[in-house]
Write a protein that holds these residues in place. Structure first.
Motif, PDB file in Angstrom:
ATOM      1  N   VAL A   1       0.723  -1.251  -0.049  1.00 29.85           N
ATOM      2  CA  VAL A   1      -0.069  -0.013   0.116  1.00 29.85           C
ATOM      3  C   VAL A   1       0.888   1.168   0.110  1.00 29.85           C
ATOM      4  O   VAL A   1       0.353   2.261  -0.428  1.00 29.85           O
ATOM      5  N   TYR A   2       2.153   1.230   0.286  1.00 33.54           N
ATOM      6  CA  TYR A   2       2.991   2.431   0.446  1.00 33.54           C
ATOM      7  C   TYR A   2       3.889   2.425  -0.777  1.00 33.54           C
ATOM      8  O   TYR A   2       4.466   3.529  -0.775  1.00 33.54           O
ATOM      9  N   THR A   3       3.778   1.606  -1.713  1.00 35.58           N
ATOM     10  CA  THR A   3       4.248   1.932  -3.079  1.00 35.58           C
ATOM     11  C   THR A   3       3.356   1.880  -4.075  1.00 35.58           C
ATOM     12  O   THR A   3       3.974   1.903  -5.305  1.00 35.58           O
ATOM     13  N   VAL A   4       2.229   1.539  -3.925  1.00 34.36           N
ATOM     14  CA  VAL A   4       1.144   1.416  -5.021  1.00 34.36           C
ATOM     15  C   VAL A   4       0.042   2.310  -4.807  1.00 34.36           C
ATOM     16  O   VAL A   4      -0.506   2.208  -3.809  1.00 34.36           O
ATOM     17  N   SER A   5      -0.353   3.217  -5.823  1.00 32.42           N
ATOM     18  CA  SER A   5      -1.442   4.111  -5.820  1.00 32.42           C
ATOM     19  C   SER A   5      -3.056   3.156  -5.746  1.00 32.42           C
ATOM     20  O   SER A   5      -2.887   2.015  -6.398  1.00 32.42           O
ATOM     21  N   SER A   6      -3.996   3.960  -5.381  1.00 31.26           N
ATOM     22  CA  SER A   6      -5.095   3.314  -5.539  1.00 31.26           C
ATOM     23  C   SER A   6      -5.482   3.030  -6.847  1.00 31.26           C
ATOM     24  O   SER A   6      -5.986   1.651  -7.017  1.00 31.26           O
ATOM     25  N   GLU A   7      -5.316   3.638  -7.795  1.00 29.39           N
ATOM     26  CA  GLU A   7      -5.635   3.553  -9.050  1.00 29.39           C
ATOM     27  C   GLU A   7      -4.809   2.296  -9.554  1.00 29.39           C
ATOM     28  O   GLU A   7      -5.393   1.260 -10.200  1.00 29.39           O
ATOM     29  N   LEU A   8      -3.419   2.291  -9.523  1.00 28.74           N
ATOM     30  CA  LEU A   8      -3.004   0.860  -9.695  1.00 28.74           C
ATOM     31  C   LEU A   8      -3.371  -0.311  -9.229  1.00 28.74           C
ATOM     32  O   LEU A   8      -3.496  -1.385  -9.759  1.00 28.74           O
ATOM     33  N   PHE A   9      -3.686  -0.287  -7.947  1.00 23.38           N
ATOM     34  CA  PHE A   9      -4.010  -1.407  -7.313  1.00 23.38           C
ATOM     35  C   PHE A   9      -5.531  -1.972  -7.958  1.00 23.38           C
ATOM     36  O   PHE A   9      -5.613  -2.949  -8.032  1.00 23.38           O
ATOM     37  N   VAL A  10      -6.305  -0.921  -8.587  1.00 19.82           N
ATOM     38  CA  VAL A  10      -7.623  -1.356  -8.915  1.00 19.82           C
ATOM     39  C   VAL A  10      -7.211  -1.963 -10.323  1.00 19.82           C
ATOM     40  O   VAL A  10      -8.052  -2.942 -10.624  1.00 19.82           O
ATOM     41  N   LYS A  11      -6.395  -1.449 -11.014  1.00 21.77           N
ATOM     42  CA  LYS A  11      -6.060  -1.931 -12.215  1.00 21.77           C
ATOM     43  C   LYS A  11      -5.457  -3.147 -12.355  1.00 21.77           C
ATOM     44  O   LYS A  11      -5.997  -4.265 -12.919  1.00 21.77           O
ATOM     45  N   CYS A  12      -4.632  -3.356 -11.123  1.00 26.43           N
ATOM     46  CA  CYS A  12      -4.087  -4.895 -10.788  1.00 26.43           C
ATOM     47  C   CYS A  12      -5.104  -5.663 -10.666  1.00 26.43           C
ATOM     48  O   CYS A  12      -5.128  -6.977 -11.171  1.00 26.43           O
ATOM     49  N   ALA A  13      -6.193  -5.408  -9.856  1.00 22.56           N
ATOM     50  CA  ALA A  13      -7.178  -6.498  -9.387  1.00 22.56           C
ATOM     51  C   ALA A  13      -8.066  -6.619 -10.552  1.00 22.56           C
ATOM     52  O   ALA A  13      -8.331  -7.827 -10.727  1.00 22.56           O
ATOM     53  N   ASP A  14      -8.291  -5.599 -11.497  1.00 25.37           N
ATOM     54  CA  ASP A  14      -9.027  -6.052 -12.630  1.00 25.37           C
ATOM     55  C   ASP A  14      -8.310  -7.030 -13.616  1.00 25.37           C
ATOM     56  O   ASP A  14      -8.822  -7.710 -14.377  1.00 25.37           O
ATOM     57  N   VAL A  15      -6.963  -6.570 -13.858  1.00 32.72           N
ATOM     58  CA  VAL A  15      -6.070  -7.675 -14.718  1.00 32.72           C
ATOM     59  C   VAL A  15      -6.127  -8.974 -14.095  1.00 32.72           C
ATOM     60  O   VAL A  15      -6.451  -9.978 -15.117  1.00 32.72           O
ATOM     61  N   ALA A  16      -5.983  -9.224 -12.852  1.00 32.49           N
ATOM     62  CA  ALA A  16      -6.136 -10.706 -12.217  1.00 32.49           C
ATOM     63  C   ALA A  16      -7.499 -11.298 -12.338  1.00 32.49           C
ATOM     64  O   ALA A  16      -7.418 -12.370 -12.771  1.00 32.49           O
ATOM     65  N   ARG A  17      -8.553 -10.603 -12.309  1.00 31.83           N
ATOM     66  CA  ARG A  17      -9.811 -11.035 -12.288  1.00 31.83           C
ATOM     67  C   ARG A  17     -10.106 -11.528 -13.926  1.00 31.83           C
ATOM     68  O   ARG A  17     -10.471 -12.398 -14.119  1.00 31.83           O
ATOM     69  N   GLN A  18      -9.610 -10.545 -14.793  1.00 30.91           N
ATOM     70  CA  GLN A  18      -9.697 -10.810 -16.419  1.00 30.91           C
ATOM     71  C   GLN A  18      -9.011 -12.206 -16.651  1.00 30.91           C
ATOM     72  O   GLN A  18      -9.591 -12.854 -17.452  1.00 30.91           O
ATOM     73  N   HIS A  19      -7.819 -12.231 -16.006  1.00 30.79           N
ATOM     74  CA  HIS A  19      -6.919 -13.510 -16.603  1.00 30.79           C
ATOM     75  C   HIS A  19      -6.921 -14.374 -15.458  1.00 30.79           C
ATOM     76  O   HIS A  19      -6.297 -15.380 -15.579  1.00 30.79           O
ATOM     77  N   ASN A  20      -7.806 -14.495 -14.600  1.00 32.47           N
ATOM     78  CA  ASN A  20      -7.908 -15.438 -13.612  1.00 32.47           C
ATOM     79  C   ASN A  20      -6.409 -15.614 -12.958  1.00 32.47           C
ATOM     80  O   ASN A  20      -6.100 -16.890 -12.866  1.00 32.47           O
ATOM     81  N   LEU A  21      -6.038 -14.639 -12.476  1.00 33.58           N
ATOM     82  CA  LEU A  21      -4.842 -14.919 -11.957  1.00 33.58           C
ATOM     83  C   LEU A  21      -4.763 -14.561 -10.208  1.00 33.58           C
ATOM     84  O   LEU A  21      -5.427 -13.771  -9.826  1.00 33.58           O
ATOM     85  N   LYS A  22      -3.638 -14.850  -9.704  1.00 36.95           N
ATOM     86  CA  LYS A  22      -3.385 -14.765  -8.163  1.00 36.95           C
ATOM     87  C   LYS A  22      -2.878 -13.348  -7.905  1.00 36.95           C
ATOM     88  O   LYS A  22      -2.143 -12.937  -8.835  1.00 36.95           O
ATOM     89  N   ILE A  23      -3.215 -12.725  -6.820  1.00 38.49           N
ATOM     90  CA  ILE A  23      -2.579 -11.429  -6.606  1.00 38.49           C
ATOM     91  C   ILE A  23      -1.710 -11.583  -5.447  1.00 38.49           C
ATOM     92  O   ILE A  23      -2.000 -12.364  -4.293  1.00 38.49           O
ATOM     93  N   HIS A  24      -0.439 -11.372  -5.474  1.00 38.36           N
ATOM     94  CA  HIS A  24       0.583 -11.507  -4.293  1.00 38.36           C
ATOM     95  C   HIS A  24       0.917 -10.036  -3.847  1.00 38.36           C
ATOM     96  O   HIS A  24       1.426  -9.405  -4.713  1.00 38.36           O
ATOM     97  N   VAL A  25       0.728  -9.663  -2.470  1.00 38.96           N
ATOM     98  CA  VAL A  25       0.999  -8.245  -2.022  1.00 38.96           C
ATOM     99  C   VAL A  25       1.518  -8.567  -0.676  1.00 38.96           C
ATOM    100  O   VAL A  25       1.247  -9.458   0.199  1.00 38.96           O
ATOM    101  N   HIS A  26       2.342  -7.655  -0.256  1.00 42.87           N
ATOM    102  CA  HIS A  26       2.823  -7.116   1.011  1.00 42.87           C
ATOM    103  C   HIS A  26       1.625  -6.542   1.946  1.00 42.87           C
ATOM    104  O   HIS A  26       1.137  -5.558   1.421  1.00 42.87           O
ATOM    105  N   LEU A  27       1.327  -6.966   2.926  1.00 43.18           N
ATOM    106  CA  LEU A  27       0.252  -6.289   3.784  1.00 43.18           C
ATOM    107  C   LEU A  27       0.333  -6.324   5.325  1.00 43.18           C
ATOM    108  O   LEU A  27       0.566  -7.388   5.811  1.00 43.18           O
ATOM    109  N   SER A  28       0.190  -4.990   6.005  1.00 43.74           N
ATOM    110  CA  SER A  28       0.441  -5.009   7.248  1.00 43.74           C
ATOM    111  C   SER A  28       1.521  -5.587   8.040  1.00 43.74           C
ATOM    112  O   SER A  28       1.388  -6.319   8.801  1.00 43.74           O
ATOM    113  N   GLU A  29       2.641  -5.295   7.330  1.00 45.67           N
ATOM    114  CA  GLU A  29       4.060  -5.852   7.869  1.00 45.67           C
ATOM    115  C   GLU A  29       4.456  -5.218   9.229  1.00 45.67           C
ATOM    116  O   GLU A  29       4.917  -5.885   9.791  1.00 45.67           O
TER     117      GLU A  29
END
Lengths: 390, 390
Positions: A174-202
């Motif tokens: 969340v500290y290196t990626v904007s909201s817009e880019l996160f949404v785009k990543c989520a869309d792409v993952a949905r579209q191509h049926n891919l997993k999302i790998h992210v650092h979270l609350s470390e």
């Protein structure tokens, strides 16, 4: 289809012959005279599912021992980032090879990676015969054309191994990626049926900064953006409250618990009791060898179990069986890989453990010995996708 | 005197030849053509001091994996004690042999033990060529004649190895030994110049009960009895306050920190920052394999370092160098053994580490790799008292 017979191996305490056909377990009780292409003598060994390492930065094995015992900020800004800035594609290749060889030697047949110059890592995975989910990393600082190249790669990619490698969409954090880019990543993952790998609350700082910037904790922020779903594998997840654990469980998010990395960097400690109560799927990752400082899932599994007991004050929490399932089957399930158990029809990913190894004796309880006592010296063979890779 | 030349071995980053004469390092920069009785090819290895394990119950290796993941009371009363009640002298011998073989294979050349039927353990130590401090255990429930036999043994004992084995006086703990017996133990130890090996402040219950019975915490209670001194090695020491840390430091007491055992049993976690600040000597023990569940000091060393960082929130606390010193030299010093460092004149106890082992590469920092990354697969040779024992 290629056939392999593993003879006289212990499975659930019983000596048997296991037939592997192609890349799957075909018969767990095969006649000893079954005609096959290859025979593996399993005398004196027990067969167990191999490890699924759900959070790595493989090429960072080149930085093992490069910088230790210092605050996160200094570690990153004065040591890790300057080193990484000088890394070439060949360095990534060598680092990935070192990592993959260490993983195989310590019983791991799958890793979920997040790094750059991924073609180098893909080549090594292909060469050594293991499985991987290779993250295409997205950070805000990349140029638009770089981001487009990455999206193109996701769209057009064909697995050269025909089943052992998948790509994942990896918005860094969340500290290196904007909201817009996160949404785009989520869309792409949905579209191509891919997993999302992210650092979270470390770290605590990540939570504090995210609240200051977005008015929400990282988990709630990503949930608000519609990013969280059953295709998300979130690494670390150290600093969360009870409601956030429930959000993660409801969305079907998988947590990649990295006990050694978190403890060594003093980032805090995952609250396993909370995640278990919420019904969240927990898996184990080693993180990169520059923080953990190895990629040994057996060791990480013992750390996870002992940390859970220590943190909770409850010695019954995360039993040996739980830790073992978390480090094997849970990881496979999170990535939709039909492995992680020695069962007819499952993909043949496994470890043969030498029962004569001093740390495996006596054997009151095989899983307890494997989780709490063994080390890589007890590994005699490793199988991935039906092939002997160690 | 027997001589051994270790050729082409790395010492502090430099390749050299090391001459061992009798049981001591004679020359750390010997000519390669020195005429000796035996030559050991150290090419591709680095020499490091071996481990000193300051708290074990060796024979309990027979109970490895016998009972895990349960509350302390149930574990002791339903599993451990009933099992121990059935153990014969031969069991003790076999358990000790298993333990000693595991210790040697994982780079340990000394252990401080506390158990019963000690002659069996002594025989095994003699046979395998390592060092040990064998505790003569005192508990209140023993008969007067048993106690007298033990005191007689202390008075009349002669080390059959001529220097590798010492006896220690081992009053079990404040909850199993009376004030009178503690005072007697301290007197005997003073009289014969022996170390005292005792469990101390391991659990909250021990502290609460001791305060209820004696009006004092265990540390203050033993100090009031005049038991605490520089000859005392106290295992666990988990539940103490700042003043108690100062008392321990002032009296010169050594702490045997057992991170894996404490974490697995959820006994609490040693406060290393407090003990370090007070100036108390900390060493590492594995405890018995039924709680830890192995005797691997390399693993215990990593647990100690990561637990210190995790508990304190300070990633600088217990650096790799600190953890290594604690697990080696500090243990030797606590028992007055002139070893724990590769120096001219020191007793030749050492480990040769295979620098080609995948977990030792790359080598930015040897000690960091050894503490945080390696496992027993990286050990190529072990020396104790000038002899190659692995």
């Amino acid at each position: 289809m290629n056939t392999l017979l593993i003879k006289n191996v212990l499975l659930s305490g019983r000596k048997t012959n296991i037939l592997v056909k192609g890349n799957r377990f075909e018969n767990l009780d095969a006649p000893s005279d079954t005609v096959v292409d290859n025979v593996l003598d399993g005398e004196g060994t027990a067969i167990l599912p191999s490890f699924f390492n759900t959070h790595t930065h493989a090429a960072m094995s080149l930085l093992r021992g490069y910088a230790d015992d210092m605050p996160l900020d200094k570690w990153l800004t004065e040591y890790i980032w300057p080193f990484e800035n000088k890394m070439t594609a060949l360095d990534i290749r060598n680092g990935s090879e070192l990592a993959v060889r260490e993983m195989i030697a310590s019983g791991t047949t799958f890793f979920s990676d997040m790094y750059f110059d991924i073609q180098e890592t893909i080549d090594i995975v292909q060469k050594y015969g293991i499985r991987a989910a290779i993250g295409i990393t997205f950070v805000e600082s990349h140029s638009k054309s770089e981001q487009k190249d990455k999206l193109d790669m996701l769209e057009n990619w064909v697995d050269p191994t025909g089943g052992r490698i998948m790509l994942t969409v990896a918005p860094h954090a969340v500290y290196t990626v904007s909201s817009e880019l996160f949404v785009k990543c989520a869309d792409v993952a949905r579209q191509h049926n891919l997993k999302i790998h992210v650092h979270l609350s470390e770290t605590e700082k990540e939570v504090t900064d995210c609240k200051a910037q977005h008015g929400l904790t990282p988990v709630r922020y990503l949930d608000n953006l519609g990013v969280l779903g059953p295709n998300v594998i979130a690494a670390h997840v150290v600093h969360i409250d009870e409601e956030e654990a429930e959000i993660l469980a409801e969305r079907g998010v998988t947590v990649a618990h990295c006990p050694c990395s978190n403890m060594k960097l003093s980032s805090g400690h995952l609250n396993y009791a909370l995640l278990e109560k919420a019904g969240c799927r927990v898996t184990i990752g080693t993180d990169g060898a520059c923080s953990s400082n190895n990629l040994d899932m057996r060791e990480a599994m013992k750390f996870a179990a002992l940390l859970a007991k220590d943190r909770s004050g409850n010695p019954q929490l995360m039993s040996a069986e739980d830790a073992f399932r978390i480090a094997t089957r849970n990881g496979a399930e999170a990535f939709g890989i039909d492995a992680g158990a020695i069962e007819k029809g499952k993909l043949a990913d496994a470890v043969l453990v030498d029962m004569n190894n001093i740390k495996m004796q006596p054997c009151h309880n095989l899983i307890s010995n494997w989780v709490y006592s063994a080390d890589s010296s007890a590994i005699s063979h490793v199988l991935c996708d039906g092939k002997i890779i160690l």
